[in-house]
Design an enzyme around this catalytic site. Structure first.
Site, mmCIF file in Angstrom:
data_model
loop_
_atom_site.group_PDB
_atom_site.id
_atom_site.type_symbol
_atom_site.label_atom_id
_atom_site.label_comp_id
_atom_site.label_asym_id
_atom_site.label_seq_id
_atom_site.Cartn_x
_atom_site.Cartn_y
_atom_site.Cartn_z
ATOM 1 N N HIS A 1 29.083 20.057 67.504
ATOM 2 C CA HIS A 1 28.189 19.174 68.264
ATOM 3 C C HIS A 1 26.922 18.824 67.497
ATOM 4 O O HIS A 1 26.058 18.151 68.029
ATOM 5 C CB HIS A 1 27.790 19.815 69.600
ATOM 6 C CG HIS A 1 28.935 20.368 70.395
ATOM 7 N ND1 HIS A 1 29.374 21.666 70.248
ATOM 8 C CD2 HIS A 1 29.737 19.793 71.313
ATOM 9 C CE1 HIS A 1 30.403 21.881 71.063
ATOM 10 N NE2 HIS A 1 30.651 20.757 71.715
ATOM 11 N N ASP B 1 41.024 57.092 40.168
ATOM 12 C CA ASP B 1 42.361 57.190 39.578
ATOM 13 C C ASP B 1 42.423 56.732 38.121
ATOM 14 O O ASP B 1 42.783 55.590 37.833
ATOM 15 C CB ASP B 1 43.349 56.384 40.431
ATOM 16 C CG ASP B 1 44.784 56.801 40.160
ATOM 17 O OD1 ASP B 1 45.087 57.209 39.026
ATOM 18 O OD2 ASP B 1 45.610 56.711 41.082
ATOM 19 N N HIS C 1 46.646 57.036 36.558
ATOM 20 C CA HIS C 1 47.743 56.061 36.492
ATOM 21 C C HIS C 1 47.741 55.235 35.214
ATOM 22 O O HIS C 1 48.721 54.594 34.886
ATOM 23 C CB HIS C 1 47.696 55.124 37.709
ATOM 24 C CG HIS C 1 46.625 54.070 37.626
ATOM 25 N ND1 HIS C 1 45.284 54.340 37.675
ATOM 26 C CD2 HIS C 1 46.707 52.717 37.475
ATOM 27 C CE1 HIS C 1 44.597 53.220 37.591
ATOM 28 N NE2 HIS C 1 45.439 52.219 37.461
ATOM 29 N N HIS D 1 49.918 51.321 33.209
ATOM 30 C CA HIS D 1 49.385 50.308 32.301
ATOM 31 C C HIS D 1 49.781 50.568 30.847
ATOM 32 O O HIS D 1 49.083 50.122 29.924
ATOM 33 C CB HIS D 1 47.859 50.249 32.405
ATOM 34 C CG HIS D 1 47.345 49.944 33.785
ATOM 35 N ND1 HIS D 1 47.768 48.863 34.525
ATOM 36 C CD2 HIS D 1 46.429 50.586 34.566
ATOM 37 C CE1 HIS D 1 47.133 48.848 35.701
ATOM 38 N NE2 HIS D 1 46.331 49.888 35.748
HETATM 39 S S1 FES Z 1 26.956 22.681 67.939
HETATM 40 FE FE1 FES Z 1 28.422 23.231 69.413
HETATM 41 S S2 FES Z 1 29.504 24.827 68.453
HETATM 42 FE FE2 FES Z 1 27.953 24.349 67.060
HETATM 43 FE FE LIG Z 2 44.976 50.164 37.323
#
Ligand code: FES
Ligand SMILES: [Fe+2]
Length: 422
Positions: free
Chosen positions: A107, A206, A209, A214
Protein backbone atom coordinates in the site's frame (compact mmCIF):
# COMPACT_ATOMS: atom_id res chain seq x y z
CA UNK A 1 7.83 -29.15 25.08
CA UNK A 2 8.58 -30.60 28.50
CA UNK A 3 8.53 -33.97 26.82
CA UNK A 4 11.13 -32.80 24.29
CA UNK A 5 13.41 -31.41 27.00
CA UNK A 6 13.17 -34.56 29.06
CA UNK A 7 14.08 -36.56 25.99
CA UNK A 8 17.02 -34.27 25.15
CA UNK A 9 18.37 -34.29 28.70
CA UNK A 10 18.25 -38.05 28.65
CA UNK A 11 19.64 -38.64 25.16
CA UNK A 12 22.35 -35.98 24.89
CA UNK A 13 25.08 -37.43 27.08
CA UNK A 14 28.16 -35.28 26.68
CA UNK A 15 30.09 -36.85 29.55
CA UNK A 16 29.91 -40.14 27.68
CA UNK A 17 30.24 -38.46 24.27
CA UNK A 18 26.90 -39.60 22.85
CA UNK A 19 24.40 -37.70 20.75
CA UNK A 20 21.16 -38.99 19.25
CA UNK A 21 20.82 -38.92 15.47
CA UNK A 22 17.36 -37.32 15.58
CA UNK A 23 18.98 -34.04 16.69
CA UNK A 24 19.73 -33.45 13.02
CA UNK A 25 16.23 -34.01 11.66
CA UNK A 26 13.54 -33.64 14.32
CA UNK A 27 10.99 -30.85 13.57
CA UNK A 28 10.30 -30.26 17.30
CA UNK A 29 14.01 -29.81 18.00
CA UNK A 30 14.20 -27.35 15.13
CA UNK A 31 11.18 -25.32 16.30
CA UNK A 32 12.69 -25.10 19.75
CA UNK A 33 16.03 -23.93 18.28
CA UNK A 34 14.30 -21.01 16.56
CA UNK A 35 13.03 -19.74 19.92
CA UNK A 36 15.82 -20.80 22.24
CA UNK A 37 18.83 -20.07 20.03
CA UNK A 38 18.06 -17.98 16.95
CA UNK A 39 15.71 -15.55 18.73
CA UNK A 40 18.27 -15.02 21.51
CA UNK A 41 21.91 -15.39 20.46
CA UNK A 42 24.05 -12.72 18.83
CA UNK A 43 24.37 -13.58 15.13
CA UNK A 44 26.52 -12.07 12.40
CA UNK A 45 24.49 -10.43 9.63
CA UNK A 46 27.27 -8.98 7.50
CA UNK A 47 30.45 -6.93 7.30
CA UNK A 48 30.67 -3.14 7.49
CA UNK A 49 32.50 -3.03 4.13
CA UNK A 50 29.21 -4.15 2.54
CA UNK A 51 27.50 -0.94 3.65
CA UNK A 52 30.22 1.77 3.61
CA UNK A 53 28.03 4.79 2.71
CA UNK A 54 24.86 6.24 4.27
CA UNK A 55 21.86 4.55 2.66
CA UNK A 56 23.80 1.39 1.71
CA UNK A 57 21.82 -1.69 2.64
CA UNK A 58 21.72 -5.46 2.27
CA UNK A 59 18.76 -7.71 3.01
CA UNK A 60 19.47 -10.80 5.08
CA UNK A 61 17.92 -13.05 7.71
CA UNK A 62 18.34 -13.01 11.48
CA UNK A 63 17.35 -16.55 12.33
CA UNK A 64 14.39 -17.02 10.02
CA UNK A 65 13.23 -13.40 10.17
CA UNK A 66 13.89 -11.22 7.11
CA UNK A 67 15.94 -8.12 7.94
CA UNK A 68 17.40 -5.02 6.36
CA UNK A 69 20.95 -4.14 7.41
CA UNK A 70 21.36 -0.46 6.58
CA UNK A 71 23.70 2.43 7.27
CA UNK A 72 21.39 5.27 8.24
CA UNK A 73 22.09 8.93 7.41
CA UNK A 74 23.67 9.45 10.86
CA UNK A 75 26.30 6.82 9.99
CA UNK A 76 25.03 4.11 12.37
CA UNK A 77 24.44 0.61 11.06
CA UNK A 78 20.93 -0.52 11.99
CA UNK A 79 19.10 -3.79 11.57
CA UNK A 80 15.34 -3.73 10.93
CA UNK A 81 12.78 -6.44 10.62
CA UNK A 82 11.94 -6.33 6.91
CA UNK A 83 8.23 -6.47 7.65
CA UNK A 84 5.77 -3.65 7.13
CA UNK A 85 3.88 -2.44 10.20
CA UNK A 86 0.68 -2.11 8.18
CA UNK A 87 0.03 -5.72 7.05
CA UNK A 88 3.35 -7.49 7.18
CA UNK A 89 4.58 -7.29 3.60
CA UNK A 90 8.35 -7.45 3.09
CA UNK A 91 9.15 -3.79 2.45
CA UNK A 92 12.48 -4.28 0.67
CA UNK A 93 12.88 -7.09 -1.83
CA UNK A 94 16.33 -6.34 -3.32
CA UNK A 95 19.47 -8.10 -2.12
CA UNK A 96 21.39 -4.85 -1.82
CA UNK A 97 21.36 -1.21 -2.84
CA UNK A 98 21.32 2.35 -1.56
CA UNK A 99 18.13 4.00 -0.35
CA UNK A 100 17.13 6.97 1.78
CA UNK A 101 13.68 5.39 2.18
CA UNK A 102 12.01 2.00 1.81
CA UNK A 103 8.54 1.93 0.28
CA UNK A 104 6.32 -1.07 0.91
CA UNK A 105 5.06 -2.60 -2.34
CA UNK A 106 1.57 -3.37 -0.97
CA UNK A 107 0.00 0.00 0.00
CA UNK A 108 3.02 2.24 -0.16
CA UNK A 109 3.83 2.99 3.46
CA UNK A 110 7.29 4.53 3.41
CA UNK A 111 10.01 4.30 6.06
CA UNK A 112 13.18 6.39 6.36
CA UNK A 113 16.41 4.40 6.56
CA UNK A 114 16.42 4.94 10.33
CA UNK A 115 13.17 2.97 10.55
CA UNK A 116 10.74 5.86 11.02
CA UNK A 117 7.43 5.76 9.13
CA UNK A 118 7.36 8.97 7.07
CA UNK A 119 4.89 8.41 4.29
CA UNK A 120 1.33 7.04 4.17
CA UNK A 121 -0.50 7.32 0.84
CA UNK A 122 -3.77 9.34 0.95
CA UNK A 123 -3.34 9.69 4.69
CA UNK A 124 -6.07 12.30 5.27
CA UNK A 125 -8.55 10.57 3.03
CA UNK A 126 -7.84 7.10 4.37
CA UNK A 127 -7.21 7.75 8.05
CA UNK A 128 -8.30 11.27 8.91
CA UNK A 129 -6.63 12.04 12.24
CA UNK A 130 -6.53 8.49 13.54
CA UNK A 131 -2.99 7.58 12.47
CA UNK A 132 0.06 9.19 14.11
CA UNK A 133 3.00 8.40 11.83
CA UNK A 134 5.52 9.54 14.42
CA UNK A 135 4.68 6.65 16.70
CA UNK A 136 5.28 3.96 14.07
CA UNK A 137 8.71 2.48 13.31
CA UNK A 138 10.10 -0.70 11.86
CA UNK A 139 11.03 -3.20 14.54
CA UNK A 140 14.71 -2.80 15.30
CA UNK A 141 17.19 -5.43 16.49
CA UNK A 142 20.07 -4.75 18.87
CA UNK A 143 23.28 -4.24 16.88
CA UNK A 144 26.95 -4.26 17.89
CA UNK A 145 30.01 -4.33 15.66
CA UNK A 146 33.20 -6.24 16.30
CA UNK A 147 36.15 -5.50 13.99
CA UNK A 148 33.87 -4.92 11.00
CA UNK A 149 31.49 -7.78 11.77
CA UNK A 150 27.90 -6.67 12.29
CA UNK A 151 26.17 -8.72 14.97
CA UNK A 152 22.49 -8.48 15.82
CA UNK A 153 20.04 -10.09 18.21
CA UNK A 154 16.32 -9.81 18.89
CA UNK A 155 16.93 -10.34 22.60
CA UNK A 156 16.95 -7.10 24.61
CA UNK A 157 18.21 -9.01 27.64
CA UNK A 158 21.17 -10.66 25.85
CA UNK A 159 24.59 -10.02 27.43
CA UNK A 160 26.88 -7.49 25.67
CA UNK A 161 28.53 -8.85 22.52
CA UNK A 162 32.01 -8.60 24.08
CA UNK A 163 30.92 -10.98 26.85
CA UNK A 164 29.18 -13.24 24.36
CA UNK A 165 32.36 -13.59 22.28
CA UNK A 166 34.66 -13.68 25.33
CA UNK A 167 37.96 -15.46 24.63
CA UNK A 168 36.88 -16.18 21.06
CA UNK A 169 37.84 -12.58 20.24
CA UNK A 170 41.52 -13.52 20.56
CA UNK A 171 41.05 -15.98 17.68
CA UNK A 172 38.45 -13.99 15.72
CA UNK A 173 41.08 -11.24 15.39
CA UNK A 174 43.12 -13.52 13.10
CA UNK A 175 40.32 -13.42 10.55
CA UNK A 176 38.91 -9.93 10.89
CA UNK A 177 41.23 -7.68 12.90
CA UNK A 178 44.72 -8.64 11.64
CA UNK A 179 44.27 -5.81 9.11
CA UNK A 180 41.46 -3.68 7.80
CA UNK A 181 39.50 -6.34 5.96
CA UNK A 182 36.91 -6.01 3.21
CA UNK A 183 34.54 -8.43 1.52
CA UNK A 184 35.52 -9.62 -1.96
CA UNK A 185 31.96 -8.84 -3.03
CA UNK A 186 28.43 -9.84 -2.02
CA UNK A 187 28.26 -13.30 -0.45
CA UNK A 188 27.74 -16.41 -2.51
CA UNK A 189 24.41 -17.91 -1.47
CA UNK A 190 23.13 -21.41 -1.96
CA UNK A 191 20.80 -23.88 -0.30
CA UNK A 192 21.67 -27.34 0.97
CA UNK A 193 19.33 -30.03 2.24
CA UNK A 194 21.31 -30.18 5.48
CA UNK A 195 20.61 -29.45 9.12
CA UNK A 196 22.44 -26.24 10.12
CA UNK A 197 24.27 -27.82 13.09
CA UNK A 198 26.28 -30.24 10.96
CA UNK A 199 28.47 -27.61 9.25
CA UNK A 200 28.58 -25.45 12.41
CA UNK A 201 29.99 -28.44 14.29
CA UNK A 202 32.30 -29.33 11.41
CA UNK A 203 33.95 -25.89 11.38
CA UNK A 204 34.21 -25.81 15.19
CA UNK A 205 35.67 -29.21 15.63
CA UNK A 206 36.28 -31.49 12.70
CA UNK A 207 39.83 -31.59 11.36
CA UNK A 208 39.54 -35.37 11.44
CA UNK A 209 37.65 -35.62 8.13
CA UNK A 210 40.18 -33.63 6.11
CA UNK A 211 42.69 -36.40 5.45
CA UNK A 212 39.99 -38.75 4.17
CA UNK A 213 37.03 -36.86 2.70
CA UNK A 214 39.26 -34.20 1.14
CA UNK A 215 42.14 -36.51 0.19
CA UNK A 216 41.74 -35.49 -3.48
CA UNK A 217 43.30 -32.08 -2.80
CA UNK A 218 46.66 -33.70 -2.13
CA UNK A 219 46.32 -35.85 -5.26
CA UNK A 220 45.77 -32.61 -7.19
CA UNK A 221 48.95 -31.21 -5.64
CA UNK A 222 47.25 -28.33 -3.80
CA UNK A 223 48.80 -29.49 -0.53
CA UNK A 224 51.82 -31.75 0.00
CA UNK A 225 49.90 -34.70 1.50
CA UNK A 226 46.50 -35.70 2.84
CA UNK A 227 48.02 -35.51 6.33
CA UNK A 228 48.91 -31.89 5.68
CA UNK A 229 46.79 -30.51 8.52
CA UNK A 230 47.62 -32.99 11.22
CA UNK A 231 49.56 -30.94 13.74
CA UNK A 232 48.13 -28.09 15.75
CA UNK A 233 45.66 -27.23 18.48
CA UNK A 234 41.98 -27.35 19.21
CA UNK A 235 40.58 -24.67 21.49
CA UNK A 236 37.21 -24.30 23.14
CA UNK A 237 37.04 -20.53 23.61
CA UNK A 238 33.93 -20.60 25.83
CA UNK A 239 30.15 -20.36 25.14
CA UNK A 240 30.34 -23.11 22.51
CA UNK A 241 32.83 -21.23 20.29
CA UNK A 242 35.37 -23.70 18.85
CA UNK A 243 38.67 -23.09 17.04
CA UNK A 244 41.17 -25.39 15.29
CA UNK A 245 44.65 -24.17 14.39
CA UNK A 246 46.81 -26.02 11.88
CA UNK A 247 50.45 -25.16 12.54
CA UNK A 248 53.37 -24.79 12.27
CA UNK A 249 53.82 -23.85 8.66
CA UNK A 250 57.30 -23.80 7.10
CA UNK A 251 56.33 -20.69 5.18
CA UNK A 252 54.29 -17.56 5.80
CA UNK A 253 50.96 -18.17 4.06
CA UNK A 254 49.85 -14.51 4.12
CA UNK A 255 50.66 -11.64 1.79
CA UNK A 256 54.21 -10.70 2.92
CA UNK A 257 53.61 -6.98 2.51
CA UNK A 258 50.81 -7.12 5.09
CA UNK A 259 52.86 -8.56 7.94
CA UNK A 260 53.87 -5.15 9.34
CA UNK A 261 50.18 -4.18 9.63
CA UNK A 262 49.36 -7.50 11.33
CA UNK A 263 52.13 -6.87 13.84
CA UNK A 264 50.81 -3.38 14.59
CA UNK A 265 47.22 -4.49 15.09
CA UNK A 266 47.66 -7.75 16.98
CA UNK A 267 49.26 -8.52 20.32
CA UNK A 268 52.76 -10.00 20.24
CA UNK A 269 51.37 -13.43 21.19
CA UNK A 270 48.69 -13.30 18.50
CA UNK A 271 51.21 -12.23 15.87
CA UNK A 272 53.61 -15.05 16.82
CA UNK A 273 50.84 -17.60 16.37
CA UNK A 274 49.49 -16.03 13.17
CA UNK A 275 52.89 -16.28 11.49
CA UNK A 276 52.96 -20.03 12.03
CA UNK A 277 49.49 -20.74 10.68
CA UNK A 278 48.87 -23.17 7.85
CA UNK A 279 45.12 -23.15 8.22
CA UNK A 280 42.55 -22.27 10.86
CA UNK A 281 38.89 -23.06 11.22
CA UNK A 282 36.34 -21.89 13.77
CA UNK A 283 32.67 -21.54 14.62
CA UNK A 284 31.25 -18.73 16.69
CA UNK A 285 28.12 -20.22 18.27
CA UNK A 286 25.63 -20.76 16.83
CA UNK A 287 26.09 -20.42 13.07
CA UNK A 288 29.04 -18.22 12.08
CA UNK A 289 32.13 -19.99 10.77
CA UNK A 290 35.54 -18.89 9.52
CA UNK A 291 38.43 -20.37 7.71
CA UNK A 292 41.95 -19.45 6.75
CA UNK A 293 43.19 -21.94 4.21
CA UNK A 294 46.40 -22.11 2.19
CA UNK A 295 47.55 -24.03 -0.87
CA UNK A 296 49.94 -23.91 -3.76
CA UNK A 297 48.29 -22.69 -6.95
CA UNK A 298 50.34 -22.59 -10.13
CA UNK A 299 53.43 -23.19 -7.99
CA UNK A 300 52.77 -20.12 -5.81
CA UNK A 301 51.63 -20.20 -2.20
CA UNK A 302 48.31 -18.44 -1.59
CA UNK A 303 45.76 -18.26 1.21
CA UNK A 304 42.25 -16.97 1.61
CA UNK A 305 39.93 -16.04 4.45
CA UNK A 306 36.38 -17.30 4.25
CA UNK A 307 33.37 -16.40 6.40
CA UNK A 308 30.20 -18.48 6.35
CA UNK A 309 26.77 -18.22 7.94
CA UNK A 310 24.58 -21.34 8.12
CA UNK A 311 21.01 -20.05 8.03
CA UNK A 312 18.31 -22.38 9.32
CA UNK A 313 15.50 -22.95 6.83
CA UNK A 314 13.97 -26.09 8.33
CA UNK A 315 15.09 -29.21 10.20
CA UNK A 316 16.70 -30.56 7.04
CA UNK A 317 17.36 -27.41 5.08
CA UNK A 318 19.71 -24.43 5.28
CA UNK A 319 20.99 -21.54 3.25
CA UNK A 320 24.72 -20.85 3.15
CA UNK A 321 26.09 -17.31 2.90
CA UNK A 322 29.77 -17.32 2.08
CA UNK A 323 32.07 -14.30 1.83
CA UNK A 324 35.70 -14.04 0.79
CA UNK A 325 37.49 -11.57 3.06
CA UNK A 326 40.75 -9.89 2.10
CA UNK A 327 43.04 -7.17 3.41
CA UNK A 328 41.88 -3.86 1.97
CA UNK A 329 45.49 -2.74 1.43
CA UNK A 330 46.67 -5.98 -0.23
CA UNK A 331 48.03 -5.69 -3.82
CA UNK A 332 45.53 -6.37 -6.63
CA UNK A 333 47.40 -9.50 -7.71
CA UNK A 334 47.14 -11.03 -4.22
CA UNK A 335 43.44 -10.13 -4.01
CA UNK A 336 42.79 -11.80 -7.35
CA UNK A 337 44.70 -14.99 -6.55
CA UNK A 338 43.16 -15.17 -3.08
CA UNK A 339 39.67 -14.89 -4.62
CA UNK A 340 40.55 -17.68 -7.09
CA UNK A 341 41.72 -19.86 -4.23
CA UNK A 342 38.51 -19.20 -2.29
CA UNK A 343 36.29 -20.05 -5.28
CA UNK A 344 38.30 -23.16 -6.14
CA UNK A 345 38.16 -24.58 -2.61
CA UNK A 346 35.34 -23.20 -0.44
CA UNK A 347 33.04 -21.30 -2.82
CA UNK A 348 29.73 -22.95 -3.83
CA UNK A 349 31.48 -25.07 -6.47
CA UNK A 350 34.69 -25.43 -4.44
CA UNK A 351 36.42 -28.78 -4.15
CA UNK A 352 36.07 -28.87 -0.37
CA UNK A 353 32.53 -27.58 -0.35
CA UNK A 354 31.40 -30.22 -2.84
CA UNK A 355 32.85 -32.97 -0.65
CA UNK A 356 31.37 -31.50 2.53
CA UNK A 357 27.89 -30.71 1.18
CA UNK A 358 27.41 -34.21 -0.17
CA UNK A 359 28.24 -35.60 3.27
CA UNK A 360 26.02 -33.19 5.21
CA UNK A 361 23.05 -33.94 2.94
CA UNK A 362 23.53 -37.65 3.47
CA UNK A 363 23.76 -37.35 7.26
CA UNK A 364 20.64 -35.18 7.38
CA UNK A 365 18.67 -37.61 5.24
CA UNK A 366 19.77 -40.59 7.32
CA UNK A 367 18.98 -38.81 10.59
CA UNK A 368 15.30 -38.82 9.57
CA UNK A 369 14.92 -42.46 8.54
CA UNK A 370 13.16 -44.84 10.96
CA UNK A 371 16.10 -47.05 11.95
CA UNK A 372 18.96 -44.56 11.72
CA UNK A 373 17.24 -41.78 13.67
CA UNK A 374 17.35 -43.99 16.77
CA UNK A 375 21.14 -44.35 16.59
CA UNK A 376 23.52 -42.71 18.99
CA UNK A 377 26.61 -41.13 17.47
CA UNK A 378 30.08 -41.32 19.03
CA UNK A 379 31.56 -38.01 20.12
CA UNK A 380 34.30 -39.58 22.22
CA UNK A 381 37.46 -38.45 20.44
CA UNK A 382 39.83 -36.87 22.97
CA UNK A 383 37.68 -37.69 26.03
CA UNK A 384 39.85 -37.67 29.16
CA UNK A 385 42.81 -36.10 27.37
CA UNK A 386 45.11 -33.69 29.23
CA UNK A 387 44.83 -30.02 28.33
CA UNK A 388 47.86 -28.37 26.71
CA UNK A 389 49.61 -25.77 28.81
CA UNK A 390 52.29 -24.55 26.39
CA UNK A 391 49.96 -22.67 24.03
CA UNK A 392 49.73 -18.88 24.54
CA UNK A 393 46.09 -18.37 23.51
CA UNK A 394 43.16 -18.39 25.95
CA UNK A 395 40.53 -21.12 26.33
CA UNK A 396 40.49 -24.85 26.84
CA UNK A 397 43.36 -26.00 24.63
CA UNK A 398 44.27 -29.47 23.37
CA UNK A 399 47.49 -30.17 21.48
CA UNK A 400 45.87 -32.19 18.75
CA UNK A 401 43.85 -31.66 15.59
CA UNK A 402 42.05 -34.90 16.37
CA UNK A 403 39.68 -33.92 19.11
CA UNK A 404 35.90 -33.76 19.38
CA UNK A 405 35.99 -31.60 22.49
CA UNK A 406 34.83 -28.53 20.55
CA UNK A 407 31.84 -30.48 19.24
CA UNK A 408 30.97 -31.65 22.77
CA UNK A 409 31.23 -28.06 24.01
CA UNK A 410 29.14 -26.81 21.11
CA UNK A 411 26.32 -29.18 22.09
CA UNK A 412 26.77 -28.46 25.79
CA UNK A 413 26.05 -24.80 25.07
CA UNK A 414 23.24 -25.79 22.70
CA UNK A 415 21.58 -27.95 25.35
CA UNK A 416 21.88 -25.21 28.00
CA UNK A 417 20.10 -22.75 25.74
CA UNK A 418 17.48 -25.27 24.65
CA UNK A 419 16.69 -26.00 28.31
CA UNK A 420 16.65 -22.40 29.54
CA UNK A 421 14.59 -20.88 26.84
CA UNK A 422 11.38 -20.40 28.79
S1 FES B 1 1.72 -0.69 3.24
FE1 FES B 1 0.25 -2.22 3.58
S2 FES B 1 1.45 -3.96 3.99
FE2 FES B 1 2.89 -2.39 3.77
FE1 LIG C 1 35.47 -30.27 5.00
Amino acid sequence: MTHLLTRLRHDVDLEAGRLPAYLFSDPDVYERELQAIFARCWQCVGHTSEVPEPGDYVTRYLGTDPIIVVRSEDGAVRVFLNVCRHRGMRICRSDLGNAAHFRCPYHGWTYRNDGQLTGVPYQQLAYGDTLDRDTIQLRQARVTEYAGLIFATWDDTACPLDDYLGDARWYLDFYVRRAEMEVMGPPHRWEIRSNWKIPAENFASDAYHTGHLHASISRLGLVPSARFAESGYHVHAGNGHGVGLGLPSDENVFEPGMLAEFERRLSREQFDVLRQIKNMHCTIFPNLSFLISSARLGGKLISHTNMKVWLPKGPNHMEVLSWGLVEKAAPADWKERSAQHYVLTFGPSGIFDQDDSETWIDITRNAATPAARELEFYYVQGLGRQRAVEFVGPGEVYASKYSENNARQFYRRWLQLMANAD
